[in-house]
Motif scaffolding. Structure first.
Motif, mmCIF file in Angstrom:
data_model
loop_
_atom_site.group_PDB
_atom_site.id
_atom_site.type_symbol
_atom_site.label_atom_id
_atom_site.label_comp_id
_atom_site.label_asym_id
_atom_site.label_seq_id
_atom_site.Cartn_x
_atom_site.Cartn_y
_atom_site.Cartn_z
ATOM 1 N N GLU A 62 -10.171 -37.778 47.960
ATOM 2 C CA GLU A 62 -9.296 -38.628 48.649
ATOM 3 C C GLU A 62 -7.820 -37.900 48.373
ATOM 4 O O GLU A 62 -7.070 -37.914 49.257
ATOM 5 C CB GLU A 62 -9.468 -40.009 48.660
ATOM 6 N N GLU A 63 -7.557 -38.354 47.135
ATOM 7 C CA GLU A 63 -6.406 -37.891 46.657
ATOM 8 C C GLU A 63 -5.877 -36.268 46.894
ATOM 9 O O GLU A 63 -4.590 -36.202 47.361
ATOM 10 C CB GLU A 63 -6.159 -37.951 45.130
ATOM 11 N N GLN A 64 -6.722 -35.519 46.945
ATOM 12 C CA GLN A 64 -6.510 -34.277 47.222
ATOM 13 C C GLN A 64 -6.662 -33.750 48.777
ATOM 14 O O GLN A 64 -6.516 -32.739 49.433
ATOM 15 C CB GLN A 64 -7.433 -33.049 46.596
ATOM 16 N N ASN A 65 -6.718 -34.998 49.654
ATOM 17 C CA ASN A 65 -6.956 -34.669 51.060
ATOM 18 C C ASN A 65 -7.917 -33.964 51.543
ATOM 19 O O ASN A 65 -7.944 -33.324 52.637
ATOM 20 C CB ASN A 65 -5.701 -34.214 51.685
ATOM 21 N N LEU A 66 -9.061 -33.945 50.594
ATOM 22 C CA LEU A 66 -10.178 -33.206 50.882
ATOM 23 C C LEU A 66 -11.394 -34.042 51.775
ATOM 24 O O LEU A 66 -11.829 -33.626 52.657
ATOM 25 C CB LEU A 66 -10.763 -32.509 49.808
#
Length: 277
Positions: A39-43
């Motif tokens: 989520e943090e890496q926008n994946l």
């Protein structure tokens, strides 16, 4: 940890069943920490976040996206590469590039494995070393061409060539590089006995000078009598064939230690060099 993206509104806008992050992680054999990181890496963003308690929810339709991330990681993609792949308008080109990189790594690892396997399978009394692929730099040599019937003829050719080189005022290169270049092995055996020199001189009787260009060669060290060289040739040629190399030049035998400095022929050292591409 501050997330890069926040999802509004706080009430779900989907008719699909939502699964809390713990359940979704268990269903897909991943950790909650991994989902948070994706989520943090926008994946992979949660389908819904309840900002009152921080609970995150996912839909079944997101399993495919998660499995894609997992599979690409197993294939050697970094998270940054996966991000680029997701944003790429030409996914096929990215995948083909990665395939090419992986095939190159496989080729390198296959060579390493072959060397390790040679060490594991060789006998204690082996007469040759593992095969190496290396560059042989260009070299200027004094040379004599001869037709021989056996290795015994070399013991007569070398002193004759040495005398002519001394008469011509040759200076040997350092480190020394003395080798036999096999021009053909069909019918008569025609060879060039060669010695690396600092500079070419005018031809003197049967002694002439030439330059060999840089070449890539498959090489193996042979220790012992010349009568056993065929065993080392067999190992070297098998390696060339098994690793899809093509022979692109005459065979060379480089004499490192021999009758001139070792009275015990078991201590003679020869390097067989076969140009390959």
């Amino acid at each position: 940890m501050e997330m890069k993206n926040k999802h509004q509104p706080c009430t779900p806008q989907t008719k699909n069943t939502l699964y809390r992050i713990g359940m979704f992680a268990a269903m897909n054999r991943v950790t909650i920490k991994a989902l948070r990181f994706y989520e943090e890496q926008n994946l992979l963003l949660p389908a819904y976040i309840n900002y009152e308690n921080g609970y995150r929810f996912y839909e079944l339709s997101q399993i495919q996206a998660l499995h894609k991330i997992t599979a690409l990681k197993q294939a050697g993609f970094t998270l940054e590469e996966i991000q680029k792949l997701n944003n790429s308008c030409d996914e096929n080109a990215v995948l083909l590039k990665k395939k090419s990189e992986l095939l190159s790594k496989i080729a390198d690892l296959t060579k390493q494995l072959s060397i390790v396997s040679t060490f594991l399978t060789k006998k204690v009394d082996t007469i040759s070393s593992p095969v190496l692929i290396k560059k042989i730099p260009k070299v200027t040599v004094a040379a004599m061409k001869s037709t021989i019937e056996s290795y015994d003829d070399l013991f007569e050719l070398m002193p004759k060539m040495g005398a002519l080189m001394e008469k011509a005022g040759c200076e040997c290169s350092m480190p020394e590089y003395c080798f036999t270049n096999y021009i053909t092995t069909t019918g008569e055996i025609i060879i060039e006995t060669c010695e690396a020199v600092v500079e070419a001189k005018p031809q003197l009787e049967d002694l002439y000078f030439k330059e060999f260009p840089e070449v890539q060669a498959a090489c193996i060290f042979h220790k012992g009598s010349y009568n056993n060289l065929s065993q080392s040739y067999e190992r070297l040629l098998n390696y060339i064939e098994e690793n899809s190399y093509e022979i692109c030049g005459d065979f060379r035998e480089s004499y490192i230690d021999g009758v001139w400095n070792k009275s015990d022929e078991s201590q003679w050292l020869t390097e067989i060099q076969i140009p390959v591409s």
